[in-house]
Design a protein around this motif. Structure first.
Motif: not given
Length: 241
Positions: A176-178, A199-206, A208-211, A238-241
């Motif tokens: 889903c678009a951020s 409130i978290q987001y879930g759905g193909s988090v990886n 490359g898109n977590v930041d 976990v260590c997202f910027q």
């Protein structure tokens, strides 16, 4: 104050041996993770006890993937909150779309499980989200609001995490678009009585898109599926910027 929580949902993956191998690689990979974020591994029931021993003294907390609403009884294949407590579980996923789709979970049974988890001192991660068909029919808000209305009856929102997981984005690679995820999570927050619910987001988090996802102001973390199965991948999340 809202807390950042990154949770890995392993679903039906990893034997005990594979779990120990993961932890041995994952722990050192998150040494530099900021202290302001919670890290949770939600693993199959067979991995809980061995993982609990190997997480002792670390910042990683243990999560389960389901809990029954009764304390004991003739419920073959289910597990109680007391059983989870005994092995050190602190979080439990409730109402995941796969449980709703494949195992007949309803908003009512989700509510039963939420309340049972909280009664035992566990923090449930309530999953809500819409299908592709519902989104295409402009029913996203109506579906999610109904899930919240029926699911949160009698639930203590000070002991709760919510994960917005658009079903069409789970395991599909179609994230889903951020900004859209941020919009929907903002709407969810508007329906709560406690503004501090994570409130978290879930759905193909990886990795490359977590930041980009975590840069959104309404998003407090992620419930991660496939990308949480590899220690380097989940460590990067976990260590997202």
């Amino acid at each position: 104050m809202r807390k950042i929580i990154l949770a890995g949902n392993w679903k039906m993956h990893k034997t005990q041996a594979e779990t120990l191998e993961f932890v041995a690689q994952f722990k050192p990979a998150i040494d530099d993770a900021p202290d302001d974020r919670g890290i949770v591994l939600c693993v199959p029931f067979t991995d809980l006890a061995i993982l609990s021993k190997n997480l002792h003294g670390s910042a990683i907390q243990l999560g389960a993937q389901n809990v029954h609403w009764e304390e004991t009884g003739a419920y073959t294949g289910e597990i109680s909150a007391a059983m989870l407590n005994e092995v050190g579980v602190r979080y439990v996923v409730v109402g995941h779309s796969e449980r709703r789709q494949y195992f007949g979970e309803t908003n009512e049974t989700v509510n039963f499980r939420l309340r049972a988890a909280q009664k035992a001192g566990l923090t449930p991660i309530l999953c809500v989200g819409e299908t592709k068909q519902q989104r295409d029919a402009n029913e996203t808000e109506a579906v999610i609001f109904q899930q919240l209305k029926e699911g949160l009856v009698g639930v203590d929102q000070s002991q709760l995490v919510i994960a917005y997981e658009p079903i069409w984005a789970i395991g599909t690679g179609d994230t889903c678009a951020s900004d859209e995820a941020n919009r929907v999570i903002g709407l969810i927050r508007g329906k709560l009585t406690n503004a501090d619910v994570t409130i978290q987001y879930g759905g193909s988090v990886n990795p490359g898109n977590v930041d980009e996802i975590m840069a959104q102001p309404e998003i407090d973390g992620a419930l991660v599926g496939g990308a949480s199965l590899k220690p380097d991948s989940f460590a990067r999340i976990v260590c997202f910027q």
